[in-house]
Design a protein around this motif. Structure first.
Motif, short mmCIF file in Angstrom:
data_model
loop_
_atom_site.label_atom_id
_atom_site.label_comp_id
_atom_site.label_asym_id
_atom_site.label_seq_id
_atom_site.Cartn_x
_atom_site.Cartn_y
_atom_site.Cartn_z
N GLN A 115 3.23 -3.16 5.75
CA GLN A 115 4.02 -3.94 5.07
C GLN A 115 4.27 -3.72 3.54
O GLN A 115 5.16 -4.24 3.12
CB GLN A 115 3.44 -5.33 5.36
CG GLN A 115 4.09 -6.67 4.75
CD GLN A 115 5.61 -6.72 5.48
OE1 GLN A 115 5.44 -6.72 6.76
NE2 GLN A 115 6.43 -7.34 4.76
N ARG A 116 3.17 -3.08 3.06
CA ARG A 116 3.36 -2.87 1.49
C ARG A 116 4.41 -2.17 1.18
O ARG A 116 5.15 -2.60 0.23
CB ARG A 116 2.12 -2.17 1.14
CG ARG A 116 1.88 -0.72 1.32
CD ARG A 116 0.66 -0.04 0.82
NE ARG A 116 0.65 -0.46 -0.75
CZ ARG A 116 -0.35 0.08 -1.53
NH1 ARG A 116 -1.27 0.33 -0.87
NH2 ARG A 116 0.05 -0.02 -2.90
N PHE A 117 4.96 -1.29 2.06
CA PHE A 117 6.08 -0.39 1.57
C PHE A 117 7.40 -1.19 1.85
O PHE A 117 8.20 -1.17 1.24
CB PHE A 117 6.20 0.94 2.46
CG PHE A 117 5.16 1.86 1.96
CD1 PHE A 117 5.17 2.57 0.80
CD2 PHE A 117 4.39 2.26 2.83
CE1 PHE A 117 4.18 3.38 0.21
CE2 PHE A 117 3.18 3.04 2.28
CZ PHE A 117 3.27 3.47 1.14
N LYS A 118 7.49 -2.23 2.85
CA LYS A 118 8.76 -2.94 3.07
C LYS A 118 8.68 -3.83 1.92
O LYS A 118 9.85 -3.91 1.29
CB LYS A 118 8.50 -3.75 4.29
CG LYS A 118 8.20 -2.95 5.63
CD LYS A 118 8.17 -3.72 6.90
CE LYS A 118 8.06 -2.61 8.18
NZ LYS A 118 7.80 -3.53 9.45
N ASP A 119 7.65 -4.24 1.36
CA ASP A 119 7.72 -5.44 0.10
C ASP A 119 8.05 -4.56 -1.13
O ASP A 119 8.85 -5.12 -1.97
CB ASP A 119 6.16 -5.88 -0.10
CG ASP A 119 5.81 -6.88 0.90
OD1 ASP A 119 6.59 -7.46 1.83
OD2 ASP A 119 4.67 -6.88 1.20
N VAL A 120 7.52 -3.48 -1.14
CA VAL A 120 8.03 -2.44 -2.22
C VAL A 120 9.41 -2.16 -2.19
O VAL A 120 10.10 -2.27 -3.34
CB VAL A 120 7.15 -1.19 -2.38
CG1 VAL A 120 7.82 -0.05 -3.41
CG2 VAL A 120 5.76 -1.32 -2.85
N LEU A 121 9.91 -1.76 -1.24
CA LEU A 121 11.29 -1.34 -1.15
C LEU A 121 12.42 -2.45 -1.58
O LEU A 121 13.71 -2.58 -1.81
CB LEU A 121 11.78 -0.94 0.22
CG LEU A 121 11.20 0.66 0.56
CD1 LEU A 121 11.62 1.08 1.80
CD2 LEU A 121 11.68 1.59 -0.65
N ASP A 122 11.67 -3.83 -1.06
CA ASP A 122 12.43 -5.16 -1.54
C ASP A 122 12.82 -5.17 -3.00
O ASP A 122 13.71 -5.69 -3.39
CB ASP A 122 12.02 -6.17 -0.87
CG ASP A 122 11.90 -6.48 0.58
OD1 ASP A 122 12.87 -5.74 1.33
OD2 ASP A 122 11.24 -7.14 1.23
N VAL A 123 11.76 -4.68 -3.71
CA VAL A 123 11.84 -4.62 -5.09
C VAL A 123 12.65 -3.65 -5.67
O VAL A 123 13.49 -3.63 -6.50
CB VAL A 123 10.53 -4.94 -5.77
CG1 VAL A 123 10.69 -4.93 -7.45
CG2 VAL A 123 9.80 -6.13 -5.36
#
Length: 208
Positions: A155-163
């Motif tokens: 999930q951390r990479f999904k959150d990062v890519l959103d930013v």
């Protein structure tokens, strides 16, 4: 390895400009430098005109803080740059840009260089298919930098890519956000490094 563990917003305030050390927060209105644009400390409101030595020192400090380095490591990079054929200042910036943690940040896999460094240290990154957990690892032209297959669903990479999805990738890298992969297509040129840095001041400082 020694590292700075204090409040990073003080570093931006000390340099009088945003160094983007906290990722997305630096782009918001609650960024510390927007609320308190003065240097930290009781004498922060009284900025004195810097001497030549003071300007050189501030430029060195700003560059160190952008790339998250301590004095000894930064000076080692300068010595390597000095011995490398070419322009010493440009060599220095190129060495800093081609650190693995910086490349991970530039590709948008981390919101800040601090987060990118943590991602590398946690064995989440491979270079040419092999795990590399050394943030200072010097990447080369043709290297393929990728998030480990087992970690792509985190999930951390999904959150990062959103930013970071809208962040532009420098021309010396080729990014594939869907597969969390990037390739080093060339050595970074001076014009690819868009920070307001004056590397000649650093060279003058260390050359005294």
């Amino acid at each position: 390895m020694a590292r700075y563990t204090g409040p990073v917003c003080r570093l931006c305030r000390r340099e009088g400009e945003k160094l983007f050390l906290k990722g997305e927060r630096c782009s918001k209105q609650n960024c510390a430098i927007n609320k308190r644009p003065t240097a930290p400390g009781q004498h922060g409101t009284s900025r004195k005109k810097l001497s030549e030595f003071g300007q050189q020192t501030r430029e060195k400090q700003k560059t160190k803080r952008i790339y998250g380095l301590m004095e000894k490591q930064f000076h080692q990079y300068f010595e390597v740059a000095r011995r490398t054929p070419g322009v010493t200042g440009e060599n220095l910036l190129r060495l800093l840009e081609m650190r693995l943690d910086n490349a991970v940040y530039r590709l948008g896999f981390g919101r800040s260089r601090t987060e990118a460094r943590q991602i590398v240290r946690h064995n989440l990154i491979t270079v040419n298919g092999k795990k590399v957990n050394i943030p200072s690892y010097q990447i080369k032209v043709g290297d393929v930098i990728q998030v480990r297959d087992k970690s792509k669903s985190m999930q951390r990479f999904k959150d990062v890519l959103d930013v970071t999805g809208s962040r532009s990738i420098p021309e010396w890298l080729s990014g594939d956000a869907e597969n969390l992969r990037g390739t080093v297509t060339m050595k970074p040129l001076r014009e690819h490094i868009t920070y307001d840095l004056h590397e000649t001041l650093i060279v003058e400082l260390y050359s005294k």
